[in-house]
Design a protein around this motif. Sequence first.
Motif, mmCIF file in Angstrom:
data_model
loop_
_atom_site.group_PDB
_atom_site.id
_atom_site.type_symbol
_atom_site.label_atom_id
_atom_site.label_comp_id
_atom_site.label_asym_id
_atom_site.label_seq_id
_atom_site.Cartn_x
_atom_site.Cartn_y
_atom_site.Cartn_z
ATOM 1 N N ILE A 35 0.946 -1.297 -0.110
ATOM 2 C CA ILE A 35 -0.040 0.004 -0.008
ATOM 3 C C ILE A 35 0.928 1.041 -0.027
ATOM 4 N N PHE A 36 0.705 2.445 -0.776
ATOM 5 C CA PHE A 36 0.904 3.425 -0.848
ATOM 6 C C PHE A 36 0.125 4.415 -0.611
ATOM 7 N N THR A 37 0.540 5.696 -0.034
ATOM 8 C CA THR A 37 -0.352 6.872 0.285
ATOM 9 C C THR A 37 0.703 8.237 0.104
ATOM 10 N N ALA A 38 -0.249 9.281 -0.176
ATOM 11 C CA ALA A 38 0.614 10.627 -0.190
ATOM 12 C C ALA A 38 1.271 10.943 0.995
ATOM 13 N N ALA A 39 2.763 11.271 1.006
ATOM 14 C CA ALA A 39 3.392 11.936 2.227
ATOM 15 C C ALA A 39 2.488 13.093 2.784
ATOM 16 N N ILE A 40 2.050 14.019 1.852
ATOM 17 C CA ILE A 40 1.361 15.267 2.085
ATOM 18 C C ILE A 40 0.002 15.099 3.044
ATOM 19 N N ASP A 41 -0.499 13.658 2.790
ATOM 20 C CA ASP A 41 -1.870 13.655 3.522
ATOM 21 C C ASP A 41 -1.549 13.080 4.996
ATOM 22 N N ASP A 42 -1.587 13.649 5.949
ATOM 23 C CA ASP A 42 -0.861 13.390 7.284
ATOM 24 C C ASP A 42 -2.284 13.451 8.213
ATOM 25 N N ARG A 43 -3.621 13.606 7.737
ATOM 26 C CA ARG A 43 -4.868 13.469 8.495
ATOM 27 C C ARG A 43 -4.881 12.606 9.649
ATOM 28 N N TYR A 44 -4.140 11.436 9.232
ATOM 29 C CA TYR A 44 -4.521 10.446 10.331
ATOM 30 C C TYR A 44 -2.950 9.821 10.825
ATOM 31 N N GLY A 45 -2.082 10.697 10.528
ATOM 32 C CA GLY A 45 -0.726 10.197 10.996
ATOM 33 C C GLY A 45 0.067 9.962 9.838
ATOM 34 N N LYS A 46 1.075 9.931 9.673
ATOM 35 C CA LYS A 46 1.927 9.651 8.412
ATOM 36 C C LYS A 46 2.159 8.069 8.105
ATOM 37 N N GLY A 47 1.915 7.819 6.981
ATOM 38 C CA GLY A 47 2.334 6.295 6.659
ATOM 39 C C GLY A 47 1.118 5.421 6.967
ATOM 40 N N MET A 48 -0.146 6.014 7.104
ATOM 41 C CA MET A 48 -1.297 5.127 7.533
ATOM 42 C C MET A 48 -2.464 5.412 6.427
ATOM 43 N N VAL A 49 -3.075 4.282 5.976
ATOM 44 C CA VAL A 49 -4.176 4.585 5.403
ATOM 45 C C VAL A 49 -5.400 4.323 6.014
ATOM 46 N N SER A 50 -6.048 5.152 6.245
ATOM 47 C CA SER A 50 -7.438 5.126 7.204
ATOM 48 C C SER A 50 -8.524 5.497 6.531
ATOM 49 N N SER A 51 -9.957 4.536 6.956
ATOM 50 C CA SER A 51 -10.883 4.959 6.511
ATOM 51 C C SER A 51 -11.906 5.723 7.657
ATOM 52 N N ARG A 52 -12.964 6.226 7.127
ATOM 53 C CA ARG A 52 -13.869 7.015 8.226
ATOM 54 C C ARG A 52 -14.505 5.802 8.917
ATOM 55 N N ILE A 53 -14.567 4.576 8.290
ATOM 56 C CA ILE A 53 -15.299 3.672 9.086
ATOM 57 C C ILE A 53 -14.468 2.932 10.119
ATOM 58 N N GLY A 54 -13.268 3.297 10.308
ATOM 59 C CA GLY A 54 -12.495 2.883 11.453
ATOM 60 C C GLY A 54 -11.370 2.061 11.092
ATOM 61 N N LEU A 55 -11.362 1.505 9.617
ATOM 62 C CA LEU A 55 -10.328 0.441 9.337
ATOM 63 C C LEU A 55 -8.939 1.299 9.206
ATOM 64 N N GLN A 56 -7.598 0.663 9.569
ATOM 65 C CA GLN A 56 -6.393 1.436 9.019
ATOM 66 C C GLN A 56 -5.259 0.239 8.895
ATOM 67 N N GLU A 57 -4.512 0.844 8.099
ATOM 68 C CA GLU A 57 -3.107 -0.140 7.910
ATOM 69 C C GLU A 57 -2.170 0.654 7.488
ATOM 70 N N GLU A 58 -0.837 0.479 7.647
ATOM 71 C CA GLU A 58 0.179 0.912 7.553
ATOM 72 C C GLU A 58 0.597 1.119 5.898
ATOM 73 N N ALA A 59 1.274 2.112 5.552
ATOM 74 C CA ALA A 59 1.529 2.155 4.339
ATOM 75 C C ALA A 59 2.699 2.937 4.057
ATOM 76 N N GLU A 60 3.363 2.511 2.684
ATOM 77 C CA GLU A 60 4.663 3.308 2.317
ATOM 78 C C GLU A 60 4.108 4.709 1.926
ATOM 79 N N LEU A 61 5.117 5.654 1.898
ATOM 80 C CA LEU A 61 4.672 7.045 1.389
ATOM 81 C C LEU A 61 5.261 7.356 0.225
ATOM 82 N N PHE A 62 4.440 7.979 -0.435
ATOM 83 C CA PHE A 62 5.144 8.605 -1.841
ATOM 84 C C PHE A 62 5.212 10.191 -1.691
ATOM 85 N N ASN A 63 6.637 10.656 -2.417
ATOM 86 C CA ASN A 63 6.518 12.003 -2.574
ATOM 87 C C ASN A 63 6.559 12.273 -4.029
ATOM 88 N N ALA A 64 6.423 13.679 -4.361
ATOM 89 C CA ALA A 64 6.357 13.894 -5.791
ATOM 90 C C ALA A 64 7.694 13.581 -6.546
#
Length: 192
Positions: A35-64
């Motif tokens: 899993i990758f997510t954008a480093a700039i999106d730190d709403r739920y802490g860096k390196g996490m994909v989180s859904s509003r439903i409560g699921l979350q998992e660690e992710a690799e970060l990507f920068n431009a």
Amino acid sequence: MAQMYFYYSAMNAGKSTTLLQSSFNYRERGMTPVIFTAAIDDRYGKGMVSSRIGLQEEAELFNASDDLYTRLQDMHSTQKVDCVLIDECQFLTKEQVYQLTEVVDKLNIPVLCYGLRSDFRGELFAGSRYLLAWADKLVELKTICHCGRKANMVIRQDASGKAIADGDQVEIGGNDRYVSVCRKHYKEALER
Ligand SMILES: Nc1ncnc2c1ncn2[C@@H]1O[C@H](COP(=O)(O)OP(=O)(O)O)[C@@H](O)[C@H]1O
Ligand SMILES: Cc1cn([C@H]2C[C@H](O)[C@@H](COP(=O)(O)O)O2)c(=O)[nH]c1=O
Ligand SMILES: [Zn+2]
């Protein structure tokens, strides 16, 4: 043959939830998703994909500046990667979308991208523009406007809840800052 998928929607439509379900699906079959997510999106802490439903998992970060083909080729050479899942893919650059097509075409790994189609002005994001042009499969995820129609636009609001017409394309935020609406209510909100 592997394929590239673009799952697009307005905000709050279940993109991250669907991504996390796909990741779980791969894992429960003994396979390895990355899993990758954008480093700039730190709403739920860096390196996490989180859904509003409560699921979350660690992710690799990507920068431009990242070369995603090289990163994934390196990962794949030490541990077989069965699937690549990208959240916030609207923030990918044109070059990165191309690199991800190379992951599909040369490494034969499926790439599933999840993100917004357009910004609060109704303009395409760079990542979305090239995913719409180059992905094998385009899949719309749906959420609803307060009127019950499909919400395919997103309003950015100021502190008083008024729709904003201009500003930087990228501004990280959630339900406090953005509301997904149908096109009719998007136009009405901006006319006020
Ligand atoms: N407690 C909950 N139970 C069920 N659905 C929820 C809950 N909280 C939020 N949702 C739904 O989850 C969706 C948002 O999911 P999310 O994956 O965060 O969206 P996106 O990534 O598209 O912004 C919305 O449809 C919202 O109604
Ligand atoms: C419309 C719009 C959104 N963004 C940002 C706001 C959020 O941080 C993400 C989208 O989050 P989602 O709930 O995972 O879909 O994108 C932005 O920067 N500019 C915009 O115009
Ligand atoms: Zn509406």
